[in-house]
Each structure stands twice: as structure tokens, then as C-alpha cells.
Design a protein around this motif. Structure first.
Motif, mmCIF file in Angstrom:
data_model
loop_
_atom_site.group_PDB
_atom_site.id
_atom_site.type_symbol
_atom_site.label_atom_id
_atom_site.label_comp_id
_atom_site.label_asym_id
_atom_site.label_seq_id
_atom_site.Cartn_x
_atom_site.Cartn_y
_atom_site.Cartn_z
ATOM 1 N N TRP A 1 -0.476 -1.320 4.541
ATOM 2 C CA TRP A 1 0.647 -1.548 4.920
ATOM 3 C C TRP A 1 0.783 -1.157 6.517
ATOM 4 O O TRP A 1 1.632 -1.639 7.270
ATOM 5 N N ASN A 2 -0.216 -0.628 7.094
ATOM 6 C CA ASN A 2 -0.225 -0.595 8.399
ATOM 7 C C ASN A 2 -1.792 -0.238 8.878
ATOM 8 O O ASN A 2 -2.326 0.916 8.344
ATOM 9 N N LEU A 3 -2.421 -1.162 9.530
ATOM 10 C CA LEU A 3 -3.989 -1.036 9.494
ATOM 11 C C LEU A 3 -4.259 0.112 10.644
ATOM 12 O O LEU A 3 -5.322 0.585 10.663
ATOM 13 N N ASN A 4 -3.375 0.862 11.147
ATOM 14 C CA ASN A 4 -3.756 2.009 11.928
ATOM 15 C C ASN A 4 -3.651 3.413 11.201
ATOM 16 O O ASN A 4 -3.762 4.380 11.683
ATOM 17 N N ARG A 5 -3.384 3.139 9.815
ATOM 18 C CA ARG A 5 -3.123 4.221 9.150
ATOM 19 C C ARG A 5 -4.048 4.349 7.903
ATOM 20 O O ARG A 5 -4.702 3.356 7.712
ATOM 21 N N VAL A 6 -4.295 5.546 7.545
ATOM 22 C CA VAL A 6 -5.197 5.810 6.420
ATOM 23 C C VAL A 6 -4.620 5.385 5.037
ATOM 24 O O VAL A 6 -3.433 5.443 4.996
ATOM 25 N N PRO A 7 -5.496 4.864 3.929
ATOM 26 C CA PRO A 7 -4.968 4.538 2.675
ATOM 27 C C PRO A 7 -5.092 5.846 1.809
ATOM 28 O O PRO A 7 -4.485 5.554 0.738
ATOM 29 N N GLY A 8 -5.414 6.936 2.448
ATOM 30 C CA GLY A 8 -5.312 8.298 1.617
ATOM 31 C C GLY A 8 -6.975 8.186 0.878
ATOM 32 O O GLY A 8 -7.713 7.331 1.203
ATOM 33 N N GLY A 9 -7.212 9.329 0.349
ATOM 34 C CA GLY A 9 -8.641 9.394 -0.010
ATOM 35 C C GLY A 9 -8.708 10.208 -1.360
ATOM 36 O O GLY A 9 -7.687 10.996 -1.687
ATOM 37 N N SER A 10 -9.719 10.637 -2.098
ATOM 38 C CA SER A 10 -11.029 9.979 -1.794
ATOM 39 C C SER A 10 -11.152 8.429 -2.172
ATOM 40 O O SER A 10 -12.118 7.527 -1.851
ATOM 41 N N SER A 11 -10.124 7.953 -3.181
ATOM 42 C CA SER A 11 -10.360 6.562 -3.879
ATOM 43 C C SER A 11 -9.485 5.719 -3.004
ATOM 44 O O SER A 11 -8.795 4.549 -3.411
ATOM 45 N N GLY A 12 -9.776 5.575 -1.748
ATOM 46 C CA GLY A 12 -9.090 4.840 -0.670
ATOM 47 C C GLY A 12 -9.243 3.615 -0.935
ATOM 48 O O GLY A 12 -8.344 2.652 -0.530
ATOM 49 N N GLY A 13 -10.482 3.315 -1.055
ATOM 50 C CA GLY A 13 -10.932 1.592 -1.129
ATOM 51 C C GLY A 13 -10.090 1.103 -2.381
ATOM 52 O O GLY A 13 -9.635 -0.173 -2.198
ATOM 53 N N SER A 14 -10.169 1.673 -3.428
ATOM 54 C CA SER A 14 -9.550 1.359 -4.844
ATOM 55 C C SER A 14 -7.937 1.034 -4.457
ATOM 56 O O SER A 14 -7.713 0.116 -5.048
ATOM 57 N N ALA A 15 -7.275 1.994 -3.854
ATOM 58 C CA ALA A 15 -6.009 2.022 -3.650
ATOM 59 C C ALA A 15 -5.758 1.011 -2.762
ATOM 60 O O ALA A 15 -4.658 0.022 -2.744
ATOM 61 N N ALA A 16 -6.444 0.515 -1.700
ATOM 62 C CA ALA A 16 -5.959 -0.304 -0.657
ATOM 63 C C ALA A 16 -6.338 -1.799 -1.422
ATOM 64 O O ALA A 16 -5.666 -2.718 -1.063
ATOM 65 N N ALA A 17 -7.288 -1.894 -2.087
ATOM 66 C CA ALA A 17 -7.610 -3.149 -2.752
ATOM 67 C C ALA A 17 -6.474 -3.629 -3.809
ATOM 68 O O ALA A 17 -6.205 -4.726 -3.757
ATOM 69 N N VAL A 18 -6.087 -2.520 -4.473
ATOM 70 C CA VAL A 18 -4.772 -2.937 -5.352
ATOM 71 C C VAL A 18 -3.727 -3.223 -4.534
ATOM 72 O O VAL A 18 -2.937 -4.252 -4.876
ATOM 73 N N ALA A 19 -3.478 -2.551 -3.640
ATOM 74 C CA ALA A 19 -2.101 -2.673 -2.870
ATOM 75 C C ALA A 19 -2.190 -4.041 -2.109
ATOM 76 O O ALA A 19 -1.052 -4.579 -1.845
ATOM 77 N N ALA A 20 -3.383 -4.271 -1.672
ATOM 78 C CA ALA A 20 -3.360 -5.528 -1.056
ATOM 79 C C ALA A 20 -3.556 -6.861 -2.038
ATOM 80 O O ALA A 20 -3.827 -8.000 -1.618
ATOM 81 N N ARG A 21 -3.574 -6.383 -3.250
ATOM 82 C CA ARG A 21 -3.752 -7.429 -4.440
ATOM 83 C C ARG A 21 -4.993 -8.142 -4.101
ATOM 84 O O ARG A 21 -5.274 -9.196 -4.890
ATOM 85 N N LEU A 22 -6.332 -7.448 -3.753
ATOM 86 C CA LEU A 22 -7.819 -8.013 -3.668
ATOM 87 C C LEU A 22 -8.141 -7.915 -5.358
ATOM 88 O O LEU A 22 -9.050 -8.557 -5.667
#
Lengths: 487, 478
Positions: free
Chosen positions: A143-164
Motif C-alpha cells: 500500500w506504501n513502499l515506505n511503510r512496513v507490512p507488519g510482522g512477523s509474517s510480513g512476506g506472506s501478508a504482502a504477497a497476498v495483498a499484492a496478489r502475488l
């Protein structure tokens, strides 16, 4: 075709009706991941294995021996052991570790025919709330590349949010599924402790860790969880209880049930935009015929201190096996055994992990055990009693998932306590072993998603999923795709 | 000033389950290094322990046998320390909630009985082995043993001498084999012991500072190590020194104990309940069920052998020391018309001699209980002499066979000559051939009768009934 805009069941239907093959779908998502490496959501991709799995999924579909999940891609947080594929846990110390076996949940989803795209980035050993503690670099919030996705499962959350990836697994020890789900505007469920096997999930804090799912919609999470959950004889803490039909239960009648709003979750410190979004969500639930009561969880404020004794204590012991003797990183030039241990662990672990090992070692030490560990266990029971009492008055507890929306990268790395406070609303569910879910319910003035958390009675994942699903039938927050990832 | 020694023992008993305590790997001894180490045993990331029910059952069995309390609620704990042969960096053990507590064992030393308290017995996993040879400046790790179930049995400091300690250990050794929970093999480390030793002035009730001697693996070394340590402490105190709390190692080559680590270097093990293993709740009905399966224990059996078969206390104790031997005794006695005393004589004589000579254990005695029983019966009914019976026994030992003793006697024509006519003819013959010895007898040398018996038995190939031969000789010579 814009496969990434479809839900899991949408993708499943395409596969079942053979409009798209699993190989095509897998290829589509692998390409999409390749085009969006700026997020740093993945540590490892497994394209060859994925295509192999996709091929056999296609065979299964052709032979009619398939389920809704067969052929659908999935991403695993990099703490689930995957046979033949690196399982790093976000750490240098496991950066060369290829697991010789599959975690139970990986095995189960594989048996259902899901295709593994790869392993997602995470805070090292699941310790963190921003995904900045990864040996493989920070993950960015789509949603904003200067922001964190949260954690610790940040990669999974970002991947699903970006529809990867249409869905991804995560683990939640103090909020590590719900908080990144909230920051990334997706749905994330942490089941009750004991609902899903921990076998093959690298342990952080054994009495708190629980595997769960990220998806865009609750109905997708329900299908995946259905296939992950259930007793595992390899995990003595998994509970031998039948798993309800989560999909069927999505339609359960909610009218007449009661939502409890803990006054402690709406006190000062809560962002005004978040408060407003939660209020309107409550109004919507009211319109479904649910009753609203105010409740109190008086021991909530003890959640963080209690957690930061118990989790590090268990972690300090769980992480002792990473000693350079049998697998993983070993320091190259060492004088003797103690030197090998010291250098291997000093070089192999990051700062936050070391900090927690030290805290954990301290609180278990002779002379301090009673003052810290034993006291924390007592408080943990009191927190569980808080929930027992609350659930006498209500069926679900509702509140914000986080006190703020996604914060800026590097803004809290030097202040561990400020970082820890992110989990203030999520941590107590882990201490009590209760299920929790986070769903998107709006966005703040900066356009960042807001998460709503529901905590359920022990083993009532069905209720949580039904609440989330019916909310999502009337809202489209979960359908929002961050700009830049829509195409 | 005279001193008294105060000794407590920690015995590590390897439970003879087929698989490990927290994994499905085999516990068999002697396999190639690391071939019996599964993902759980080598502590791969993500693995979890699952309790072996058989190990729990064995621990309860032991607890019941020493009249202990079985804790219906017990808990595994992690004992944290780093060592290369400890794969997880912690050992799963029990700490404040052991499965067994407050039992006792009665020892018997020179006819004096003494009750030794058992503080606790807890379940834990064994570590692997570090191999320091053959690796050119490195160490090898073999994790086959890692995860083997152990029962650690901790005694009260009730022992007062090395001899008492050995008596306790031997009793414990017998007991665990009786219960079939441990093979008792001390060379392979299935039964090993640490000793806590302190001294105090005679008459004092205060405990002195203790030292712990680690891993002594034979009864003889336990005795020597404890005696050395008592002497060392007494010498130290008498020369104005003080015993310091430390862990010492016994060196059997030099027959001495050496300091291994002091109190300051003692580990802080940071015990805490293992979150991977929920508390074990044992139902009373389960305990009762195990109680039903307990065998008759050595003490009780000894007493019964004395009462039922008229065995001496000593013989009975000797036989019951080994469950297989005691079973053999009962089997053979059944076949020997209840003549337990004679069977006991055979066991403590001929059979023990063979056991020692051939290094066979009582479970694998090659002569069947029927065979020994019949041998005894045939001596009894004068079919064969004692001597022939012994020869046959040895034959059967060396060439085990299913043949019955009666068939064997028949086959080899060993039936004793009891026909007095035939014996008389032999006697007459021998007397006629040895006039000189006849004269000696008549001159009052009664011993010479043995000479005649020997000659006659030889002439009859051992088959003449010696009693009859004796009688006839006495008649004819006087």
C-alpha cells in the motif's frame, strides 16, 4: 485473464472447469512474483517444484480426483519445513538449511493438491512486528513502499495483498498473522492453540505459536484452514477434536449473538481513524441482528509484559539447537567448542533474536525464575480468566487489530518497546490460546488499511469465519487491491 | 575423631523399550553411528516429541515395586545446557513433578536389614555419545543413543558405607531386571550410577559438604570409588582442610577420584516445564492395571522358597537374585516332584559352575527344566548314580537336545546295576584280586574301603549302586 483479481474459489472453479490449467496458473503467479520483487516478499521461489506439482495437479483434475484446492498456488512462510527447499526462518543461521521433511500442514495442503510457489519473508525466527528483522532484508507494504507490512509474517501478508499468491500460510505467536493482515488490508486467521499441528513449523515460543492462513476473503481462508486443521499424532499439543465444516458454517445464523467491546481496547492511544472505522463496522454488525455489550478485560495491560517473559523464555531454549553442530550455519574459524558455539551464534543470529535469547535466559535463571517466569505464568492464567469471564457475556470480542496503521520503515527499529506495543490487542489471544481473525474494515487518511479483530471462544473458528464472511458480503474493503498491483 | 560416611546414589536405568522415549527410532545397541537417529533425535528445526507410553508404564511398574507414590500428575521439564551430543541444547527430563516419589528398598548386609529411602524416580532421555578417537583433532558425534529412555532413581542419603551402597545397587539391579524394564547390562551403560558422598563426625546428624562421583559403571568400581572418596575426605578434614562441593570423576586405572568441576562451574540448567509435552495425567485404574502385571518380587519369592521348599535363606536368595534362574528353579522343582532342596543344590553347584564357565545367562540354560527334574528323579529312584547324573548333565549342557533323560539313560545303557547278584559277583572279583588290601582292611585300615568301591564302580562303568556296593563290601570283608 487477470487471475490475480480472483478469489481462491474463483481460481478453483477455473481449474475444475479446465478453463485454465494449474501449470498456466502457477506460471502466471510466478511471473507476477518475478515482476514485483520490490516488495521482497519471498525468500525462496521454487519454480521447478511448483511446475512439477502443477502438472500432477492437472493430472488429478483430469482424472476427476481433485478438490477445490487442487492446482491452486500457495506460499508458505519460511518457517514451515518444506522437503528439498530451503527453510531459513529469516535467519542467517538457517540460510543453508534444506529441510529433509515436510511440516504436517505442508504435507496436508500438498495432499489436497496445492502448488507451492515459494517461501515468504519473515522476521527472523518470527520475532518482530515489522518484518525488518529478516536476514534477507525488510519487506515493503504494497500500500506504501515506505511503510512496513507488519510482522512477523510480513512476506506472506504482502504477497497476498499484492496478489502475488492467492493465499499464504503464516504463524502467529503474539499477533504475527493478524497484525500484518491488518497492515496489508487482507484477512488473516490465527486458530485456537491446538487446532493446527505445529510439527515442522520451526518453534519460536511453543506454547503460543499457532499456524494460520492469509487470504483476501474469509471464505478462502476457511477452505485452506479446513485442510490444515485437525489432530496430528506428531504434535502432542494438537487437540484430538473433529474439525467442523468451516465452509458450511460460513452461513450460520449470527442474529441474536452478542459482540463484546472491551473498553480497554478503545482507550487513549487508539488512532482516531481506526476508532471511526471500527465504530462503523460495529454498526454494520448491529444491522445483522447482533447485540453489542461493553465488556472489560482488566488484565489486558499485563499482556505485553507477560508475553515478553514467556515467549523469550521458551525461545531461549527452542533456539539452543542452532549450535552449528549438525546443520545450519557454522562459523568458519573457531578455536574450540565453546568458541564455535559463541561465534556461530553471534554471527548467525540477528540482534532481536539475541535480545530475546538473553531475556529468556535471564528470566529462567536460578534466583529469577520465580520473580519472572513463574509470575508470568500466573498472570497468563489471569488473562485467560479475563476471557472466560468476558465470554459469559458475549460470543465474540471485537476491537481494532492494531493501535495504528502501518508505520514507516526504520521508524521503530531502535525502540524495541514501541515495537512491542504494536501487539497490544493481539497478544492476549495467544496467551489464552483463543482464535482470532483480522479483516479489513476501512482505511485511514493516508490510504492505509485498517484491521478489525475478532476473538472467539476456544475452538470457535467457525464463528469467527462466519462473522468475517458475512461482514465481507456487505463490504468491499477486502476486495481493494493496492495501486500498482491492480494490473 | 571417628567419622561416618553419608552416601546417596543416583541410578540411571535404561528402559528396555523398543523405540525411543520421544521418537519412533529403535533403541537397539551397537548399530552404525547415527543410523538410529531420526529427525526428532537429531533435533531438526520444527520437530516435536511424542511420549512413549511403554516408558511411562515401566516407570510406574518400578514405582509400584518400591512401594512408592505414583504421581497422578507429572510433567516433563527442559534441562538446558550446551553439549555437542545433546542435539536440542536441552534434555527432556522431569523436575518438580517426577512420575515416582517416596519409595524404599530394603537391603540385607551380613544378615542385617536396612531400609533405604528412594526420594524420586523420573523419566528422561539419554544424550548421544561424543567419540574423541579416530577423528584427527576433531570429535565425532553418534546420536543413536540420543532419546533412549532413562529412569533416574535417586536414593535418600541413607547409605553409610561402600558395602551398603553396593548391596543397594545389586538389589536395584536385580529388581529392574525382574521387572523386565532394563537389561541391566553395565558394560553397555544400561545401568549406571552417580554417588553423592559426604562425611561427618560419628553421632552428628548434620550433613557434611558432599562431592558427586559421576558415572561409575561396575559394582567393583563403585565400591572402590566410594572407599577412596571417603578416605580422601577424612584425610582432608583430619589435616585441617575442608571438603568442597564439586563433581569428581573416578579413574579406575589409578584407583582415585579427580575433580571435574567445582560448584562455581556448576551449570544453571534453567529448568522449566516443556511446552511441547502436556502434563501426564495417570488414571488410578491404569496404575491398578499395571499393579496386576507385577511379577512376584525377589524378597517375597525368597521367603516363599524358604517356606515352601525348605531352602536355606542363603540358597533361596542366591536363586531369586535372577528372575530367570528362579523361574528355572520352580520349573525343575515341578518336574522333580517338589524336591526343591535337591534342585537348589544342583543349581548352586553344578549349574552355577557351568554358568560361570560358559558365560551363559540364566535365561539361556541349555538343559531344560524337565531334563534336570528327571535326572534328579532318576537318582532318587536309584536308576542312576549321582555321578552319572552329573556326567549326563554336562553332556546335555554341551550338546543341548530335546531327548528325554530316560531315553538318554536307555541309549547309553547307564541304568544303575541294582541286581545284588551281579554286584556281589563284582565285589567277589575285586576282593579276590586284591588280597593285600584285604589284609590292610583286616589290620584296621578302614579307609581302604574306598579303594574297593572305586575299583568296583570302575568295573561296573559307574553303574553299580554305590550304596549296595558299600553294604556288600562291609559284609564280605569283616
Amino acid at each position: 485473464m487477470d487471475l490475480h483479481t480472483l478469489s481462491l474459489s474463483g481460481l478453483g472453479k477455473l481449474l475444475q472447469t479446465k478453463q485454465v490449467s494449474s501449470v498456466e496458473m502457477t506460471d502466471y503467479f510466478l511471473t507476477r512474483i518475478g515482476n514485483n520483487t520490490d516488495l521482497n516478499a519471498f525468500i525462496t521461489l521454487a519454480p521447478e517444484l511448483a511446475l512439477e506439482q502443477a502438472k500432477s495437479a492437472d493430472k488429478r483434475i483430469n482424472s476427476g480426483n481433485s478438490s477445490l484446492l487442487t492446482g491452486v498456488p500457495v506460499a508458505y512462510k519460511d518457517l514451515f519445513c518444506t522437503e528439498g527447499v530451503q527453510t531459513s526462518c529469516g535467519s542467517k543461521i538457517l540460510s543453508n538449511f534444506i529441510s529433509p521433511y515436510n511440516a504436517t500442514i505442508v504435507e496436508r495442503l500438498q495432499n489436497a493438491g496445492m502448488v507451492m510457489l515459494g517461501k515468504t519473508n519473515m522476521d527472523e525466527f518470527a520475532m518482530g512486528s515489522s518484518n525488518e528483522n529478516s536476514y534477507f532484508g525488510a519487506v515493503k507494504n504494497p500500500w506504501n513502499l515506505n511503510r512496513v507490512p507488519g510482522g512477523s509474517s510480513g512476506g506472506s501478508a504482502a504477497a497476498v495483498a499484492a496478489r502475488l499468491s492467492p493465499v499464504a500460510t503464516g504463524s502467529d505467536t503474539g499477533g504475527s498473522i493478524r497484525q500484518p493482515a491488518a497492515f496489508c488490508g487482507i484477512t488473516g486467521i490465527k486458530p485456537s492453540y491446538g487446532r493446527v499441528s505445529r510439527y515442522g513449523m520451526v518453534a519460536f515460543a511453543s506454547s503460543l505459536d499457532q499456524a494460520g492462513v492469509f487470504a483476501t476473503a474469509a471464505e478462502d481462508a476457511a477452505v485452506v484452514l479446513q485442510n490444515m486443521a485437525g489432530f496430528d499424532p506428531k504434535d502432542s499439543t494438537s487437540i484430538d477434536k473433529p474439525v467442523p465444516d468451516f465452509q458450511l458454517e460460513l452461513q450460520q445464523t449470527l442474529s441474536g449473538k452478542t459482540i463484546g467491546l472491551p473498553k480497554e481496547y478503545f482507550s487513549e492511544g487508539l488512532d482516531a481513524d481506526i476508532a471511526r472505522a471500527i465504530d462503523s463496522a460495529v454498526e454494520l454488525f448491529k444491522s445483522f441482528g447482533l447485540n453489542i455489550v461493553e465488556i472489560s478485560l482488566p488484565k489486558s495491560e499485563l499482556g505485553i509484559p507477560c508475553y515478553y517473559v514467556i515467549a523469550p523464555a521458551e525461545a531461549s531454549s527452542n533456539l539452543s539447537r542452532f549450535d552449528g553442530v549438525r546443520y545450519g550455519y557454522r562459523s568458519e574459524h573457531t578455536d574450540d567448542l565453546v568458541d564455535m558455539y559463541r561465534r556461530t551464534r553471534s554471527e548467525g543470529f540477528g540482534d532481536e533474536v539475541k535480545r530475546r535469547i538473553m531475556i529468556g535466559t535471564y528470566v529462567l535463571s536460578a534466583g529469577y525464575y520465580d520473580a519472572y517466569y513463574r509470575k508470568a505464568q500466573r498472570i497468563r492464567r489471569m488473562i485467560a480468566e479475563d476471557f472466560d469471564n468476558a465470554f459469559k457475556q458475549c460470543d465474540f470480542i471485537l476491537g481494532p487489530t492494531t493501535p495504528t496503521t502501518a508505520f514507516e520503515l526504520n521508524s521503530k527499529v531502535d525502540d524495541p518497546v514501541a515495537m512491542y506495543l504494536n501487539d497490544i490487542y493481539t497478544i492476549t489471544a495467544n496467551l489464552a490460546g483463543l482464535p482470532g481473525i483480522s479483516i479489513p474494515c476501512g482505511s485511514d487518511k493516508k490510504g492505509l488499511p485498517i484491521g478489525l479483530q475478532l476473538i472467539g471462544k476456544y475452538f470457535d473458528e467457525s464463528g469467527l469465519l462466519a462473522m468475517a464472511h458475512q461482514f465481507q458480503q456487505h463490504t468491499d474493503f477486502h476486495k481493494q487491491i493496492p495501486t500498482g498491483y491492480q494490473a | 575423631m571417628s567419622f561416618e560416611a553419608v552416601i546417596g546414589l543416583e541410578v540411571h536405568v535404561q528402559l528396555q523399550t523398543r523405540s525411543k522415549i520421544f521418537s519412533g527410532s529403535s533403541t537397539a545397541y551397537g548399530a552404525a553411528p547415527n543410523t538410529q537417529a531420526s529427525a526428532v533425535d537429531i533435533a531438526l528445526p520444527g520437530v516435536l516429541p511424542v511420549m512413549n507410553k511403554e516408558a511411562l508404564k515401566m516407570a510406574i511398574k518400578f514405582g509400584l515395586a518400591v512401594n512408592a507414590q505414583i504421581n497422578r500428575h507429572s510433567q516433563f521439564a527442559r534441562k538446558n545446557y550446551f553439549y555437542p551430543d545433546l542435539p536440542k541444547g536441552y534434555q527432556i527430563s522431569q523436575f518438580d513433578l517426577p512420575i515416582v516419589a517416596n519409595g524404599h528398598l530394603t537391603i540385607d548386609l551380613d544378615g542385617e536389614e536396612k531400609v533405604i529411602g528412594i526420594t524420586r524416580a523420573h523419566l528422561e532421555e539419554d544424550a548421544g555419545k561424543s567419540l574423541h578417537e579416530d577423528f584427527h583433532g576433531m570429535s565425532g558425534i553418534d546420536l543413536n543413543r540420543a532419546g533412549t529412555p532413562l529412569l533416574e532413581i535417586v536414593s535418600e542419603p541413607d547409605l553409610r558405607s561402600a558395602a551398603q551402597a553396593v548391596a543397594y545397587l545389586k538389589k536395584m539391579h536385580t529388581l529392574v531386571r525382574y521387572l523386565e524394564i532394563c537389561d541391566g547390562n553395565m558394560q553397555e551403560g544400561s545401568f549406571r550410577c552417580d554417588a553423592n558422598i559426604s562425611i561427618r563426625p560419628q553421632g552428628s546428624t548434620k550433613l557434611g559438604t558432599r562431592t558427586e562421583i559421576k558415572n561409575v559403571n561396575s559394582f567393583r568400581f563403585v565400591e572402590k570409588a566410594i572407599n577412596f572418596e571417603i578416605e580422601r575426605q577424612i584425610d582432608l578434614v583430619e589435616s585441617g582442610g575442608q571438603v568442597i562441593q564439586e563433581t569428581r570423576l573416578y579413574d579406575p586405572d589409578k584407583d582415585e577420584t579427580r575433580s571435574m568441576r567445582g560448584k562455581e562451574e556448576a551449570h544453571d540448567y534453567r529448568y522449566f516445564p516443556d511446552p511441547d509435552l502436556p502434563a501426564m495425567i495417570v488414571e488410578q485404574s491404569y496404575i491398578d492395571q499395571i499393579q496386576q502385571t507385577l511379577p512376584e518380587l525377589p524378597d517375597k519369592r525368597t521367603k516363599r522358597f524358604v517356606d515352601e521348599f525348605g531352602l536355606s535363606e542363603l540358597d533361596a536368595a542366591m536363586i531369586t537374585q535372577d528372575r530367570a534362574l528362579a523361574d528355572y528353579f520352580e520349573g525343575a522343582t515341578g518336574c522333580a516332584q517338589g524336591n526343591g532342596k535337591t534342585v537348589a543344590n544342583w543349581i548352586n553347584g553344578e549349574l552355577s559352575a557351568q554358568l560361570n564357565k560358559t558365560d551363559i545367562d540364566a535365561e539361556h540354560i541349555p538343559v531344560s527344566v524337565e531334563q534336570l527334574g528327571t535326572l534328579i528323579n532318576r537318582i532318587d529312584d536309584n536308576t542312576i548314580s549321582n555321578k552319572i547324573a552329573k556326567t549326563l548333565f554336562q553332556q546335555l549342557w554341551q550338546q543341548p537336545s530335546d531327548i528325554t533323560v530316560d531315553e538318554l539313560i536307555e541309549q547309553q545303557g547307564l541304568k544303575q546295576i541294582t541286581d545284588s547278584g551281579a554286584i556281589e559277583a563284582l565285589v567277589d572279583d575285586v576282593i579276590a584280586q586284591h588280597p593285600e588290601q584285604v589284609q590292610q582292611f583286616k589290620d584296621g585300615n578302614a579307609k581302604v574301603i574306598g579303594f574297593f568301591v572305586g575299583k568296583i564302580m570302575k568295573a561296573s562303568q559307574g553303574k553299580a549302586n554305590p550304596k549296595q556296593v558299600n553294604q556288600l563290601l562291609q559284609q564280605k570283608l569283616s
